[in-house]
Write a protein that holds these residues in place. Sequence first.
Motif, PDB file in Angstrom:
ATOM      1  N   PRO A  13     -17.143   4.384  28.451  1.00  9.45           N
ATOM      2  CA  PRO A  13     -16.784   5.065  27.197  1.00  9.45           C
ATOM      3  C   PRO A  13     -17.408   4.391  25.976  1.00  9.45           C
ATOM      4  N   ASN A  14     -17.919   5.197  25.081  1.00 11.06           N
ATOM      5  CA  ASN A  14     -18.507   4.667  23.847  1.00 11.06           C
ATOM      6  C   ASN A  14     -17.459   4.369  22.782  1.00 11.06           C
ATOM      7  N   TRP A  15     -16.258   4.919  22.950  1.00 10.93           N
ATOM      8  CA  TRP A  15     -15.227   4.678  21.942  1.00 10.93           C
ATOM      9  C   TRP A  15     -14.615   3.282  22.065  1.00 10.93           C
ATOM     10  N   LEU A  16     -14.875   2.560  23.141  1.00  9.18           N
ATOM     11  CA  LEU A  16     -14.356   1.205  23.316  1.00  9.18           C
ATOM     12  C   LEU A  16     -15.396   0.201  22.837  1.00  9.18           C
ATOM     13  N   LYS A  17     -14.970  -0.727  21.952  1.00  7.98           N
ATOM     14  CA  LYS A  17     -15.892  -1.740  21.413  1.00  7.98           C
ATOM     15  C   LYS A  17     -15.922  -2.993  22.297  1.00  7.98           C
ATOM     16  N   GLY A  18     -14.750  -3.397  22.811  1.00  6.87           N
ATOM     17  CA  GLY A  18     -14.772  -4.622  23.588  1.00  6.87           C
ATOM     18  C   GLY A  18     -13.423  -4.966  24.192  1.00  6.87           C
ATOM     19  N   ILE A  19     -13.420  -6.091  24.901  1.00  8.53           N
ATOM     20  CA  ILE A  19     -12.237  -6.608  25.592  1.00  8.53           C
ATOM     21  C   ILE A  19     -11.833  -7.932  24.953  1.00  8.53           C
ATOM     22  N   VAL A  20     -10.528  -8.129  24.802  1.00 11.21           N
ATOM     23  CA  VAL A  20      -9.965  -9.362  24.253  1.00 11.21           C
ATOM     24  C   VAL A  20      -9.320 -10.147  25.393  1.00 11.21           C
ATOM     25  N   SER A  21      -9.610 -11.436  25.462  1.00  8.80           N
ATOM     26  CA  SER A  21      -8.984 -12.313  26.459  1.00  8.80           C
ATOM     27  C   SER A  21      -8.034 -13.268  25.763  1.00  8.80           C
ATOM     28  N   GLY A  22      -6.749 -13.135  26.076  1.00  9.54           N
ATOM     29  CA  GLY A  22      -5.732 -13.966  25.447  1.00  9.54           C
ATOM     30  C   GLY A  22      -4.825 -14.592  26.480  1.00  9.54           C
ATOM     31  N   PRO A  23      -3.690 -15.133  26.059  1.00 10.05           N
ATOM     32  CA  PRO A  23      -2.723 -15.705  27.005  1.00 10.05           C
ATOM     33  C   PRO A  23      -2.328 -14.673  28.065  1.00 10.05           C
ATOM     34  N   GLY A  24      -2.353 -15.077  29.328  1.00 11.65           N
ATOM     35  CA  GLY A  24      -1.989 -14.163  30.405  1.00 11.65           C
ATOM     36  C   GLY A  24      -3.113 -13.263  30.872  1.00 11.65           C
ATOM     37  N   SER A  25      -4.328 -13.437  30.335  1.00 13.55           N
ATOM     38  CA  SER A  25      -5.485 -12.654  30.775  1.00 13.55           C
ATOM     39  C   SER A  25      -6.176 -13.346  31.944  1.00 13.55           C
ATOM     40  N   PRO A  26      -7.016 -12.617  32.672  1.00 13.55           N
ATOM     41  CA  PRO A  26      -7.890 -13.292  33.638  1.00 13.55           C
ATOM     42  C   PRO A  26      -8.793 -14.294  32.918  1.00 13.55           C
ATOM     43  N   SER A  27      -9.439 -15.152  33.659  1.00 17.36           N
ATOM     44  CA  SER A  27     -10.275 -16.179  33.033  1.00 17.36           C
ATOM     45  C   SER A  27     -11.375 -15.538  32.193  1.00 17.36           C
ATOM     46  N   LEU A  28     -11.778 -16.249  31.153  1.00 18.41           N
ATOM     47  CA  LEU A  28     -12.834 -15.722  30.293  1.00 18.41           C
ATOM     48  C   LEU A  28     -14.141 -15.570  31.055  1.00 18.41           C
ATOM     49  N   ALA A  29     -14.429 -16.525  31.938  1.00 20.32           N
ATOM     50  CA  ALA A  29     -15.670 -16.451  32.708  1.00 20.32           C
ATOM     51  C   ALA A  29     -15.680 -15.225  33.613  1.00 20.32           C
ATOM     52  N   ALA A  30     -14.562 -14.988  34.314  1.00 20.37           N
ATOM     53  CA  ALA A  30     -14.499 -13.845  35.224  1.00 20.37           C
ATOM     54  C   ALA A  30     -14.565 -12.535  34.453  1.00 20.37           C
ATOM     55  N   THR A  31     -13.920 -12.494  33.284  1.00 22.36           N
ATOM     56  CA  THR A  31     -13.939 -11.267  32.482  1.00 22.36           C
ATOM     57  C   THR A  31     -15.346 -10.961  32.003  1.00 22.36           C
ATOM     58  N   ARG A  32     -16.041 -11.980  31.489  1.00 18.82           N
ATOM     59  CA  ARG A  32     -17.403 -11.732  31.012  1.00 18.82           C
ATOM     60  C   ARG A  32     -18.309 -11.305  32.173  1.00 18.82           C
ATOM     61  N   TYR A  33     -18.095 -11.894  33.339  1.00 18.58           N
ATOM     62  CA  TYR A  33     -18.923 -11.557  34.494  1.00 18.58           C
ATOM     63  C   TYR A  33     -18.742 -10.094  34.898  1.00 18.58           C
ATOM     64  N   ARG A  34     -17.508  -9.607  34.857  1.00 22.74           N
ATOM     65  CA  ARG A  34     -17.234  -8.241  35.315  1.00 22.74           C
ATOM     66  C   ARG A  34     -17.420  -7.200  34.214  1.00 22.74           C
ATOM     67  N   LEU A  35     -17.473  -7.637  32.976  1.00 21.39           N
ATOM     68  CA  LEU A  35     -17.534  -6.711  31.849  1.00 21.39           C
ATOM     69  C   LEU A  35     -18.959  -6.198  31.662  1.00 21.39           C
ATOM     70  N   PRO A  36     -19.163  -4.878  31.618  1.00 25.54           N
ATOM     71  CA  PRO A  36     -20.508  -4.362  31.375  1.00 25.54           C
ATOM     72  C   PRO A  36     -21.098  -4.914  30.075  1.00 25.54           C
ATOM     73  N   GLU A  37     -22.399  -5.090  30.058  1.00 25.01           N
ATOM     74  CA  GLU A  37     -23.089  -5.761  28.957  1.00 25.01           C
ATOM     75  C   GLU A  37     -22.874  -5.060  27.611  1.00 25.01           C
ATOM     76  N   LYS A  38     -22.658  -3.760  27.611  1.00 23.89           N
ATOM     77  CA  LYS A  38     -22.540  -3.027  26.352  1.00 23.89           C
ATOM     78  C   LYS A  38     -21.270  -3.384  25.580  1.00 23.89           C
ATOM     79  N   TYR A  39     -20.288  -3.978  26.255  1.00 22.22           N
ATOM     80  CA  TYR A  39     -19.017  -4.279  25.602  1.00 22.22           C
ATOM     81  C   TYR A  39     -18.958  -5.739  25.163  1.00 22.22           C
ATOM     82  N   MET A  40     -18.407  -5.942  23.998  1.00 23.11           N
ATOM     83  CA  MET A  40     -18.236  -7.295  23.480  1.00 23.11           C
ATOM     84  C   MET A  40     -16.990  -7.933  24.091  1.00 23.11           C
TER      85      MET A  40
END
Length: 773
Positions: free
Chosen positions: A325-352
């Motif tokens: 979806p183009n309406w989504l700008k990005g994903i936020v990683s906070g307390p209780g989220s999966p690891s930042l490394a794993a999130t960035r790895y799985r997150l498509p490049e177009k999303y921040m």
Amino acid sequence: MLRKSVLILSGIICNLLLLSLSAQEHDLSDASLIISETIAPDFRETIADILQEELFRLAQIRMPLSERWTENNIALSLAADRSLYGEPLPPGVDLPAADESYSMAWERRRGRETLWLIGKDERALLYAAGHLLREVRFGFQRLTLKSGSTICSAPVYPIRGHQLGYRNTANSYDGWSPEQYDRYIRELALFGANSIENIPLETPDSPHMLKTPQEMNYLISRMCEKYRLDYWVWMPVGDLSNDTVFNKEKKKHADFYKACPKLDNIFIPGGDPGDNHPRELLRFLETISGELRRYHPDAGIWMSLQGFSDEECDYLFSYLDEVSPNWLKGIVSGPGSPSLAATRYRLPEKYMHRHYPDITHTVRCQYPTLDWDQAFALTLGREPVNPQPFYYAMIHNRFAPYTDGFISYSDGINDDLNKFVWSRKGWDPDEEVTEILAQYVRFFFGISDPEPVVNAIAALEKNWEGPVDANAGIEMTLREWDRLEQEYPRLNSDWRWQMCLYRANYDAYIRRRNLYEKRLEREAYRILLQAGSIGISQAMKQALEKVNEADSFNVAPELKRKIHAYADSLFLSISLQSSMERHRASGPERGCTLDFLDHPLNNRWWLADEFRKVEQMQDDEEKLERITILARWDNPGEGSFYDNISNIAESPHVLTTVYDATDFAWWDRGLSRKRLSTQLFQNFPKLEYNDLDPNARYLIRIAGYGDALLRVDGERIAPILYNKELETFKEFLVDPRYTRDGSITVTFDEPEESHLNWRQHSKICDIWLLRRD
């Protein structure tokens, strides 16, 4: 990761020294401000006000704004300008090319000297002004800047911000005036922040609020426009599977977007709070994206994965891969989220990817204070004044490469210094922490030689390292802050200065109390061990009187008086609410350090309760057995060993650490009467014992809650006693074959408790290895 590497490389290149000039000290005392007319009039006025007001505060110099060149000038222009009031931009200077970047250059031409501040855009001029204000040296009506080069500076990370939520649960923000918000936002911007996040849809239930949340939201939005910062809002939602709630939330969002004058991004958490499956949350986000574009066409939508299960994470990433979806700008990683490394790895490049770091809490949090003594956890609690510049700089640099930047989670002014450290680290991860502290001291305290205060602030962080009784540096830190307080009486009304003094005195007070109260407890146990000769009732009476001496004798009354005075001053100056009764704080865990100042640091509450239980026993032999257990709880005798699993001062054999600090209990609103060791625990600790007698027999005793699936040297051991309640025992005989080599390793399997809240999970509090000859 390739995109982040390019960002870092461009920032490093732009921060290199570009134009070598003779290093010298440039006098700006009689300079005039010359500001390009191509800058929008409102921002031209803003940047002029900033420089004039801050330079007057630092040096009592009223720098004039001029449209004519003088012998000494500070010139502000945009990189796109061809000239400034008839004069070309200085030759040979690399003009800033990246967003938010700026160049600073000295030029001598036709008998005049000019400091050029050249920004790629208007926001960049704010950062150039911040650079000047952080680096300028000053005295009374004297300003100098030592420089031997032209610099070009660009931020490494594009998102650098802080959450300043105007809500009741904050420990200070809810008492701020619009002027205080404006001032603080300006200060963060001058240190490199480009984003402010508010929590706008709170109910006005704070007794401190001077404006309604709706009014303050409007004003903060305008402030961000004034300083050319991005305005974010954090907007949790209810149960979206309910159509009534869905439509109510949709209308609430649409009404908010329409009323908000400036809005750049909205962040809707997936959890904490919230409990929506991403299927429902994504449907809602797509729905509101149309309303958002209607009023704020360039605004972005962000969501977090906080509290998501593995299945929910898989659903989200599959959706992003397939639907994109183009309406989504990005994903936020906070307390209780999966690891930042794993999130960035799985997150498509177009999303921040944005970090949402908790820099405000010490325990039961995302990044807890490491090796923290229980005495501080019981008194300072979860939300104290917590300047930890080196720790949080390390946290930033560890996780930043997986992100496009951060907006920190903050619930008040207690984490002030940490915000400024993160702001600078987001601009340049390689900037030295001591240099950031020096800028902080010069800018906020007006001290041109910052080193002694820098060292004193760093010492506050050192106060929290390791067992409090062994940390004699705490007293040295207090003496240094006492000296600084005498040296700079003009700062006594400065709230940042007051916070440092508050902590220095508080830390020393707790250390003195801890030494005293632990000594009383040891004396009480010696009395208990005489119960066979002086009588059971008399022994309990005398022992209780001994530990209770802490209630009638204050070991440091002058420190206590000063702590109360600083707390009250901080409430008046910056609305820091350190007490529910005195300052009407929203709850005991919300920074109420004053309310826990005299919380027991020995086990006198627990002993009083245990003695009442002993009195109910009918058999004297049973009473003596229990009294002996109480008296020898943490001192089982020669050849035996005791560990209080998560007490840094009493866990010599423990190898594991809990990195979310959920091992510090919060029971009965901080007033639990349980044994202090019971209020510390781990779920699956690992211990190692050496120098055991290979000819001796041993028994492992455990106190905790729930199950203890124990292994010795990797083999499961069956219990001979198995009680599951707190402060009751489980016991395991150790086969001599394990100890023949003089050492054993003790570990625990994880019981199946996925159906339970983490608060109900099994806990290990105390472990004994008891010699049984």
